[in-house]
Design a protein around this motif. Structure first.
Motif, short mmCIF file in Angstrom:
data_model
loop_
_atom_site.label_atom_id
_atom_site.label_comp_id
_atom_site.label_asym_id
_atom_site.label_seq_id
_atom_site.Cartn_x
_atom_site.Cartn_y
_atom_site.Cartn_z
N TRP A 243 0.03 17.53 -7.59
CA TRP A 243 0.47 18.76 -8.25
C TRP A 243 -0.08 19.97 -7.53
O TRP A 243 0.63 20.94 -7.26
N ARG A 244 -1.35 19.93 -7.16
CA ARG A 244 -1.97 21.06 -6.48
C ARG A 244 -1.32 21.31 -5.12
O ARG A 244 -1.19 22.45 -4.68
N GLU A 245 -0.89 20.24 -4.44
CA GLU A 245 -0.24 20.38 -3.14
C GLU A 245 1.08 21.12 -3.24
O GLU A 245 1.56 21.67 -2.26
N THR A 246 1.71 21.09 -4.41
CA THR A 246 2.99 21.78 -4.56
C THR A 246 2.84 23.26 -4.88
O THR A 246 3.81 24.01 -4.81
N LEU A 247 1.63 23.71 -5.25
CA LEU A 247 1.45 25.08 -5.73
C LEU A 247 1.47 26.08 -4.58
O LEU A 247 0.83 25.87 -3.54
N ARG A 248 2.14 27.17 -4.79
CA ARG A 248 2.24 28.24 -3.80
C ARG A 248 2.03 29.58 -4.48
O ARG A 248 2.54 29.81 -5.58
N ILE A 249 1.24 30.43 -3.84
CA ILE A 249 1.15 31.82 -4.29
C ILE A 249 2.47 32.50 -3.92
O ILE A 249 2.90 32.45 -2.77
N ASP A 250 3.13 33.14 -4.88
CA ASP A 250 4.49 33.61 -4.66
C ASP A 250 4.61 34.64 -3.54
O ASP A 250 5.64 34.73 -2.89
N GLY A 251 3.58 35.41 -3.25
CA GLY A 251 3.65 36.40 -2.19
C GLY A 251 3.85 35.77 -0.83
O GLY A 251 4.37 36.41 0.08
N ALA A 252 3.46 34.50 -0.68
CA ALA A 252 3.58 33.83 0.62
C ALA A 252 5.03 33.58 0.99
O ALA A 252 5.35 33.31 2.13
N TYR A 253 5.95 33.68 0.01
CA TYR A 253 7.36 33.43 0.29
C TYR A 253 8.20 34.70 0.25
O TYR A 253 9.41 34.64 0.28
N ALA A 273 6.58 24.01 -5.37
CA ALA A 273 7.51 23.46 -4.39
C ALA A 273 7.93 22.05 -4.82
O ALA A 273 7.36 21.45 -5.73
N SER A 274 8.92 21.52 -4.15
CA SER A 274 9.39 20.17 -4.47
C SER A 274 8.35 19.14 -4.06
O SER A 274 7.59 19.33 -3.10
N LEU A 275 8.33 18.04 -4.79
CA LEU A 275 7.42 16.94 -4.46
C LEU A 275 7.93 16.23 -3.21
O LEU A 275 9.12 15.92 -3.10
N GLU A 276 7.03 15.98 -2.28
CA GLU A 276 7.40 15.24 -1.07
C GLU A 276 6.61 13.95 -1.03
O GLU A 276 5.50 13.87 -1.55
N GLU A 277 7.19 12.95 -0.41
CA GLU A 277 6.60 11.61 -0.42
C GLU A 277 5.98 11.28 0.93
O GLU A 277 6.63 11.39 1.97
N LEU A 278 4.72 10.86 0.91
CA LEU A 278 4.02 10.43 2.11
C LEU A 278 4.18 8.92 2.26
O LEU A 278 4.03 8.17 1.30
N ILE A 279 4.48 8.47 3.46
CA ILE A 279 4.73 7.06 3.71
C ILE A 279 3.85 6.58 4.86
O ILE A 279 3.72 7.26 5.88
#
Length: 359
Positions: A243-253, A273-279
């Motif tokens: 969950w934390r990996e998906t968080l973005r401060i909105d100013g960065a975009y 952001a969307s969840l991405e899968e690590l393989i």
């Protein structure tokens, strides 16, 4: 089905020798901001389950030396089980400073007699060697003199010890935590993500005005948390890091104007952001697979100790290769599995024939 899809992806990715989390990354300033505002919380839902299970187990009549094994949550950097053990009111035995140094067994046996004993981190008592297994045998003999004993151990170490010294005969049927579904994860994350009781934090899906932790009946929100629960295996500590990996401060975009820091202070607004899968690719080198398994088994080690504990001589490139991978992090000289990578590593090691144990 998810496991099958992951294996198929791994087969195709292996041809290109690719192992990446295909996701946009926040700037360094944004990551620092997240570190300040959001710290890893204790897994309170699991602590409650543990309280209930321990109370029921201790209330039952049992022979001296009866041991309850608990498969502790993987990658739980807040040490929920250890904190629970220390606050339980029973004798909590911390692991020795050294995994291979001497232990005063006579003193330990005297201190545990006629008490309820909790050993929270069994995986940190030994190394994968003949001497390490002998140490665990001695520890279990000491626990045999206690009134009751509760042993916490990660699934990889328990699976190894069950094969090597049949520790499962001493403590059959280890307690495992019920995985959290999407609804429970959403409720828990809503509780732990409010860092400021005065300013309400808002989390919105990128490209949408949907408030992720408030619009819980929204189909997109339900799908997000169902996906998070599936990819994290329902483990709160792993899910929190994903969950934390998906968080973005909105100013960065560029979604707002003005200073990113000033905007964050005024609104405490995050984009998700969307969840991405690590393989873990099918062509991952055998030596690194052994290294990942060792880190999972022992819960983290220094680079030199890891190299010494490998069944094969991997050469000097092992540690730099691990540091450069997306599966391992180094904190204060200790190499550990990245929590968000744990499901991928677990699935990859299982596909490669490594014992992983139940969670």
């Amino acid at each position: 089905m998810q496991a099958l899809v992951a294996k198929l992806k791994a087969m195709f990715l292996a041809r290109n020798n690719t192992d990446v989390i295909a996701n946009e990354r926040a700037s360094l300033e944004s990551l620092q901001r997240l570190d300040e505002m959001i710290q890893e919380p204790e897994c309170e839902p699991q602590v409650g389950e543990l309280d209930e299970a321990a109370e029921q187990w201790l209330a039952r009549p049992a022979a001296r030396g009866t041991v309850l094994a608990v498969i502790t949550p993987p990658c739980d950097q807040s040490d929920s089980f250890l904190n629970w053990a220390r606050g339980s009111g029973h004798l909590c035995i911390a692991p020795p400073v050294s995994r291979s140094g001497p232990v005063d067994w006579a003193r330990l046996k005297t201190s545990t007699s006629d008490k309820i004993v909790i050993v929270p981190q069994l995986e940190q008592w030994f190394l994968r060697s003949a001497e390490g297994l002998d140490r665990i045998r001695k520890l279990m003999a000491v626990l045999g003199s206690a009134r009751h004993a509760i042993v916490g151990c990660n699934s990889f170490a328990w699976a190894y010890l069950a094969k090597a010294i049949r520790i499962d005969l001493i403590a059959p049927g280890p307690f495992t935590f019920k995985p959290m579904d999407g609804e429970r994860l959403a409720t828990w994350l809503a509780q732990v993500s409010q860092s400021d009781p005065v300013t309400e934090t808002t989390f919105r899906l990128i490209g949408s005005e949907t408030a992720l932790l408030r619009d819980r009946t929204n189909p997109g929100v339900q799908k997000f948390f169902a996906t998070l629960a599936g990819r994290s295996l329902g483990i709160p500590s792993v899910a929190w890091h994903m969950w934390r990996e998906t968080l973005r401060i909105d100013g960065a975009y560029g979604m707002t104007t003005g200073s990113q820091g000033a905007h964050s202070q005024q609104r405490a607004n995050y984009w998700v952001a969307s969840l991405e899968e690590l393989i873990l690719p099918g062509t991952y080198p055998r030596e690194l697979l052994f290294a990942l398994h060792t880190l999972c088994l022992h819960g983290g080690m220094r680079g030199a100790d890891l190299a010494d504990n490998m069944p094969e001589t991997p050469g000097a490139a092992l540690i730099p290769a691990l540091r450069g991978s997306q599966f391992v992090q180094e904190v204060e000289g200790i190499l550990r599995i990245r929590p968000e990578a744990y499901p991928a590593i677990r699935n990859g090691l299982r596909s490669s024939g490594f014992p992983i144990g139940a969670i």
